[in-house]
Write an enzyme that holds these catalytic residues in place. Structure first.
Site, PDB file in Angstrom:
ATOM      1  CG  ASP A 120      -7.503  -4.088  -1.343  1.00  0.00           C
ATOM      2  OD1 ASP A 120      -8.015  -5.135  -1.982  1.00  0.00           O
ATOM      3  OD2 ASP A 120      -7.821  -3.539  -0.370  1.00  0.00           O
ATOM      4  CG  ASP A 153      -2.107  -1.025   0.924  1.00  0.00           C
ATOM      5  OD1 ASP A 153      -2.375  -1.169  -0.212  1.00  0.00           O
ATOM      6  OD2 ASP A 153      -2.528  -1.469   1.858  1.00  0.00           O
TER       7      ASP A 153
HETATM    8  N1  GLY Z   1      -7.065  -1.545   1.282  1.00  0.00           N
HETATM    9  C1  GLY Z   1      -7.601  -2.005   2.074  1.00  0.00           C
HETATM   10  C2  GLY Z   1      -9.109  -1.643   2.282  1.00  0.00           C
HETATM   11  O1  GLY Z   1      -9.829  -1.294   1.261  1.00  0.00           O
HETATM   12  O2  GLY Z   1      -9.869  -1.631   3.410  1.00  0.00           O
END
Ligand code: GLY
Length: 368
Positions: free
Chosen positions: A151, A94
């Site tokens: 994601d 992320d």
């Molecule tokens: N990327 C983690 C979420 O959307 O909670």
């Protein structure tokens, strides 16, 4: 109608200017708001995946009016995030979410060279997570070497950006390999997408799907659907590859079929009919993706669906001074309430403001 969105953006700006002063006083990066207070992220301090959304929100307003108060608060939060390069152990795939919306935005809007270097640093960390068996590793746990998640399609933008910046094709090559794996392994025939797939980290062979933040194994966690929709749209913007556009349109068609009559989004499209669990963040992310899809395809239906979502989101805002944040009914995860259920969460506010910025023509497009 455009006036409504413009007005909502300005009104939100007034609210977030007060919120920025409060965040700066407390020294934290807001994750959500409750009873007039900002609350920091519940996990992994400033390294948690959500850290970039608060500075991203500040940059959205800065792009609109160039008021130095936004810049100051965005940089205060941005400095806390680059300090996490030293902590390192909590950073994961992320880094795309975190640094595109902080350092990347700073570079884009001010031309700051250190911010560009910080963003390239983040891109190198993301490259370091690539498994040549065909995917980018999501998380850091000892049992998580083979896990990839939908994601990550949003994080790939950082790699495409780094290739353009450096002239080195490796970043984009890795992004394409991961996007192709996602296309092959996550997209289901009905246009829904899985949240987590486990691969054998030695061979890259699919092992199994795992339940993630949605209702159940094999169900359709709505935010994951939105990540897929916007992520494949961005992959097409970055590469021109028609297969990614086709995937985005397929996911979009399924998402649009599930928008509720009130314009809100269930947390999971397969959740039991008698469970009222909304995730407005999913709607906000999808609205942004749909508006980009409309630009790519010229299909008015995408804009109409995006407006239905935005209208539902605006009706869910808490404009009172009693709360620092804006968008309510945000749900981090179907079963785990620890990160927030039916409450305000800053990344919901970020995507709602990005959607409004697109509608009023001020979006700096921080995802590329
Ligand atoms: N990327 C983690 C979420 O959307 O909670």
């Amino acid at each position: 109608m455009a006036d409504t969105y413009n007005e909502a953006f300005s009104r939100a700006g007034a609210k977030f200017l007060r919120g920025a002063a409060l965040a700066s006083e407390t020294g934290l990066i807001p994750y959500k708001s409750e009873e007039g207070r900002w609350i920091p992220s519940p996990y992994d301090g400033n390294s948690w995946w959500t850290g970039g959304f608060w500075p991203g929100l500040m940059w959205q307003f800065y792009a609109a009016d160039r008021d130095g108060r936004w810049l100051k608060e965005a940089r205060r939060a941005g400095a806390l995030l680059t300090a996490e390069f030293r902590t390192f152990r909590f950073l994961n795939h992320d880094v795309g979410f975190i640094y595109l919306l902080s350092a990347g935005a700073d570079w884009k809007l001010t031309g700051d060279e250190q911010a560009r270097q910080d963003c390239l640093h983040a891109a190198s960390l993301l490259m370091g997570r690539f498994n040549p068996a065909g995917f980018i590793r999501a998380w850091n746990g000892p049992d998580q070497a083979g896990l990839a998640i939908i994601d990550c399609m949003m994080n790939l933008s950082l790699l495409f950006w780094a290739s353009r910046q450096t002239g080195d094709p490796r970043f984009a090559q890795v992004a394409r390999i991961h996007a192709d794996t996602t296309l092959r392994e996550f997209l289901r025939p009905d246009g829904s997408v899985s949240h987590i797939i486990e691969f054998d980290p030695e061979t890259g062979k699919r092992v199994r799907e795992l339940p993630g933040q949605g209702y159940a194994l094999g169900s359709s966690w709505s935010r994951g659907q939105a990540w897929g929709l916007y992520g494949f749209t961005l992959a097409n913007i970055n590469t021109g590859d028609a297969r990614y556009l086709e995937a985005a349109e397929k996911i979009a068609a399924n998402f649009i079929r599930h928008i509720r009559p009130d314009g809100l989004t269930d947390c999971d499209f397969a959740q039991p009919a008698d469970e009222e669990r909304i995730d407005n963040i999913a709607g906000a992310v999808a609205a942004c993706g749909l508006m980009e899809l409309e630009k790519l395809t010229g299909k008015a239906a995408y804009r109409e669906a995006a407006l239905r979502l935005v209208d539902g989101l605006l009706a869910s805002c808490d404009w009172s001074e009693a709360r620092c944040g804006l968008l309510t009914k945000c749900t981090a995860s179907y079963h785990d309430d620890g990160a927030g259920r039916h409450t305000n969460i800053t990344y919901g506010d970020y995507f709602l403001m990005e959607a409004l910025a697109k509608l009023r023509g001020s979006d700096p497009m921080l995802w590329r």
